[in-house]
Design an enzyme around this catalytic site. Structure first.
Site, PDB file in Angstrom:
ATOM      1  N   CYS A 164       0.814  -1.225   0.000  1.00 14.08           N
ATOM      2  CA  CYS A 164       0.000   0.000   0.000  1.00 14.08           C
ATOM      3  C   CYS A 164       0.850   1.280   0.000  1.00 14.08           C
ATOM      4  CB  CYS A 164      -0.967  -0.017   1.174  1.00 14.08           C
ATOM      5  SG  CYS A 164      -0.307  -0.752   2.675  1.00 14.08           S
ATOM      6  N   HIS A 257      -2.612   6.361   3.423  1.00 12.32           N
ATOM      7  CA  HIS A 257      -1.172   6.512   3.611  1.00 12.32           C
ATOM      8  C   HIS A 257      -0.713   7.796   2.906  1.00 12.32           C
ATOM      9  CE1 HIS A 257      -1.276   2.646   5.313  1.00 12.32           C
ATOM     10  NE2 HIS A 257      -0.597   1.939   4.424  1.00 12.32           N
TER      11      HIS A 257
HETATM   12  P1  NAP Z   1      -5.556  -9.169   8.443  1.00 16.63           P
HETATM   13  O1  NAP Z   1      -6.610  -8.191   8.792  1.00 16.63           O
HETATM   14  O2  NAP Z   1      -4.682  -9.672   9.514  1.00 16.63           O
HETATM   15  O3  NAP Z   1      -6.254 -10.439   7.690  1.00 16.63           O
HETATM   16  C1  NAP Z   1      -5.537 -11.621   7.405  1.00 16.63           C
HETATM   17  C2  NAP Z   1      -6.441 -12.645   6.734  1.00 16.63           C
HETATM   18  O4  NAP Z   1      -5.635 -13.833   6.496  1.00 16.63           O
HETATM   19  C3  NAP Z   1      -7.640 -13.076   7.584  1.00 16.63           C
HETATM   20  O5  NAP Z   1      -8.741 -13.320   6.755  1.00 16.63           O
HETATM   21  C4  NAP Z   1      -7.160 -14.402   8.200  1.00 16.63           C
HETATM   22  O6  NAP Z   1      -8.221 -15.299   8.491  1.00 16.63           O
HETATM   23  C5  NAP Z   1      -6.329 -14.956   7.058  1.00 16.63           C
HETATM   24  N1  NAP Z   1      -5.368 -15.950   7.565  1.00 16.63           N
HETATM   25  C6  NAP Z   1      -4.465 -15.805   8.566  1.00 16.63           C
HETATM   26  N2  NAP Z   1      -3.809 -16.966   8.772  1.00 16.63           N
HETATM   27  C7  NAP Z   1      -4.329 -17.858   7.897  1.00 16.63           C
HETATM   28  C8  NAP Z   1      -4.072 -19.240   7.637  1.00 16.63           C
HETATM   29  N3  NAP Z   1      -3.171 -19.944   8.331  1.00 16.63           N
HETATM   30  N4  NAP Z   1      -4.782 -19.840   6.640  1.00 16.63           N
HETATM   31  C9  NAP Z   1      -5.710 -19.150   5.934  1.00 16.63           C
HETATM   32  N5  NAP Z   1      -6.005 -17.844   6.160  1.00 16.63           N
HETATM   33  C10 NAP Z   1      -5.320 -17.212   7.118  1.00 16.63           C
HETATM   34  O7  NAP Z   1      -4.561  -8.577   7.340  1.00 16.63           O
HETATM   35  P2  NAP Z   1      -4.855  -7.503   6.163  1.00 16.63           P
HETATM   36  O8  NAP Z   1      -4.414  -6.163   6.585  1.00 16.63           O
HETATM   37  O9  NAP Z   1      -6.237  -7.695   5.659  1.00 16.63           O
HETATM   38  O10 NAP Z   1      -3.802  -7.953   5.062  1.00 16.63           O
HETATM   39  C11 NAP Z   1      -4.015  -9.075   4.207  1.00 16.63           C
HETATM   40  C12 NAP Z   1      -2.858  -9.151   3.213  1.00 16.63           C
HETATM   41  O11 NAP Z   1      -2.865  -7.973   2.402  1.00 16.63           O
HETATM   42  C13 NAP Z   1      -1.482  -9.212   3.877  1.00 16.63           C
HETATM   43  O12 NAP Z   1      -0.638 -10.043   3.119  1.00 16.63           O
HETATM   44  C14 NAP Z   1      -1.033  -7.763   3.865  1.00 16.63           C
HETATM   45  O13 NAP Z   1       0.350  -7.619   3.918  1.00 16.63           O
HETATM   46  C15 NAP Z   1      -1.609  -7.294   2.527  1.00 16.63           C
HETATM   47  N6  NAP Z   1      -1.892  -5.863   2.395  1.00 16.63           N
HETATM   48  C16 NAP Z   1      -2.559  -5.189   3.366  1.00 16.63           C
HETATM   49  C17 NAP Z   1      -2.860  -3.829   3.169  1.00 16.63           C
HETATM   50  C18 NAP Z   1      -3.605  -3.022   4.200  1.00 16.63           C
HETATM   51  O14 NAP Z   1      -3.729  -1.795   3.999  1.00 16.63           O
HETATM   52  N7  NAP Z   1      -4.112  -3.609   5.290  1.00 16.63           N
HETATM   53  C19 NAP Z   1      -2.494  -3.198   1.982  1.00 16.63           C
HETATM   54  C20 NAP Z   1      -1.802  -3.928   1.003  1.00 16.63           C
HETATM   55  C21 NAP Z   1      -1.529  -5.246   1.218  1.00 16.63           C
HETATM   56  P3  NAP Z   1      -8.815 -15.476   9.996  1.00 16.63           P
HETATM   57  O15 NAP Z   1      -9.687 -14.269  10.263  1.00 16.63           O
HETATM   58  O16 NAP Z   1      -9.600 -16.727   9.897  1.00 16.63           O
HETATM   59  O17 NAP Z   1      -7.659 -15.546  10.940  1.00 16.63           O
END
Ligand code: NAP
Length: 372
Positions: A164, A257
């Site tokens: 991001c 951001h």
């Molecule tokens: P998050 O809120 O922590 O969500 C993580 C997701 O992954 C949840 O749905 C979780 O499911 C799932 N997960 C975790 N462990 C798992 C496993 N062992 N098997 C299957 N699913 C699993 O994180 P987020 O911010 O949404 O980010 C998600 C991805 O996008 C990351 O790789 C992050 O680096 C990337 N990203 C984030 C942003 C941002 O602004 N937040 C921007 C760009 C990229 P449960 O709820 O069941 O645990």
């Protein structure tokens, strides 16, 4: 976000007007929930499946997470959350918002099973045969999936969008690099808490504070921006030769951001020249008119106190990057500030636009060539 009506003269992927069924992996997280909101009522895609970890699998979606995105679409609320296994998740267009600890292997398994995976995770972004795409900047890099299929022997594909913070930097610097050739950039980001996912940073750590460290973020900005602004050749992407020095900070902002940038070029560039280029930039024509493409991918504001997350983060439905404070600089040539929505432009919205562009290029399962 702009969307044509799906009825009448609107969008469809087939002569019968059906939408393409899609799955969201990591649907319970911060980015996953943004996917659900943006895909609700999408004219081309229909949420068919949601998947997450074993902790959530087997539960109704509405009960598997704490919802943060306004109205929860009723037809999604009752879907049973699946495990992230291609034997269970049947959709051939898969949006991945998976945690990086699992995304690498899971996304490969889906690509091997024939799905096109639109990934938000860091795991495959820098792979030589995986496109890292902000389509207004580098839609041509999507053709790397042909090399990927040949090399890996799978019929699916992995396509990534950038981190991001890399996204806000690349959208602002891309047009300037194309016009003048950037040599160096000094960048300090102020990144929203939603960038850390949910529950993310503890409130007692971030309220009333600035945390001057986000693990791995500075390295991602320094690498990914050069791949995004790189040149596609026969052997893959040659990165842009920009020396980037990044500082990443977490700030108590909900979404958006902000990046303060000082930029040096191969020759002196004035603020007026920079503003002219940024104002005239419309991005790659292949995005034009697609449902998630904002009318203006980049807007330049002239007020001395913009962009601001509170006022500008939902510009273009969250898909427009806002730039301001373009001025001369005593160290290099110009300084500027840019702002993008991290879970929309920098994650889910960017992924959906990548999928729409792939569909338009005839590279998405279930979409007839020329339909979009
Ligand atoms: P998050 O809120 O922590 O969500 C993580 C997701 O992954 C949840 O749905 C979780 O499911 C799932 N997960 C975790 N462990 C798992 C496993 N062992 N098997 C299957 N699913 C699993 O994180 P987020 O911010 O949404 O980010 C998600 C991805 O996008 C990351 O790789 C992050 O680096 C990337 N990203 C984030 C942003 C941002 O602004 N937040 C921007 C760009 C990229 P449960 O709820 O069941 O645990």
């Amino acid at each position: 976000m702009r969307a044509k009506a799906s009825g009448g003269g609107g969008w469809s992927s087939s002569p019968r007007g059906e939408r393409v069924p899609v799955a969201v992996l990591g649907a319970t997280g911060a980015v996953g929930q943004t996917f659900i909101r943006l895909l609700d009522g999408h004219p081309l895609f229909e949420i068919a499946e949601v998947a997450a970890s074993e902790r959530s699998a087997g539960r109704p979606y509405a009960e598997a997470m704490t919802w943060h995105e306004g109205r929860l679409p009723p037809e999604v609320a009752g879907l049973t959350v699946l495990a992230c296994d291609p034997r269970l998740v049947k959709s051939k267009v898969v949006f991945s918002a998976l945690d990086a600890s699992v995304a690498g292997e899971v996304e490969q398994a889906f690509a091997k099973a024939g799905a096109v995976v639109l990934s938000n995770a860091k795991n495959h972004r820098m792979d030589a045969d995986v496109p890292l795409v902000i389509p207004e900047l580098n839609a041509d890099h999507l053709s790397l999936i042909d090399m990927q299929r040949e090399k890996r022997g799978w019929s699916g594909a992995i396509v990534t969008n950038a981190n991001c913070a890399s996204t806000v930097v690349a959208v602002a610097l891309g047009p300037l690099h194309a016009a003048f050739g950037i040599r160096q950039a000094l960048i300090a980001t102020m990144q929203a808490v939603s960038g850390a996912g949910y529950p993310g940073v503890a409130s007692l750590d971030i309220l009333g504070s600035v945390i001057p460290y986000i693990g791995g973020e500075e390295e991602k900005i320094e690498r990914e921006v050069n791949k995004l602004l790189g040149t596609l050749g026969d052997g893959g992407v040659t990165p842009a030769p920009i020396t980037i020095s990044a500082h990443a900070n977490r700030v108590p902002v909900e979404h958006g951001h902000t990046a303060c940038m000082t930029v040096g070029f191969g020759r002196p560039v004035t603020p007026e020249e920079a503003v002219e280029v940024l104002t005239g930039w419309k991005g790659h024509a292949v995005c034009e008119g697609l449902p998630s493409a904002p009318a203006d991918p980049l807007v330049v504001r002239s007020e001395p106190d913009r962009p601001q997350a509170r006022k500008d983060v939902y510009s273009g439905g969250g898909m427009t990057t806002t730039v301001g404070r373009v001025r001369s600089d005593p160290l290099m040539h110009i300084r500027l500030v840019a702002l993008s929505h991290n879970t929309v432009r920098g994650a889910a919205g960017g992924s959906i636009l990548n999928a729409e562009v792939l569909g338009r290029m005839g590279k998405l399962p279930g979409v007839a060539q020329g339909a979009w």
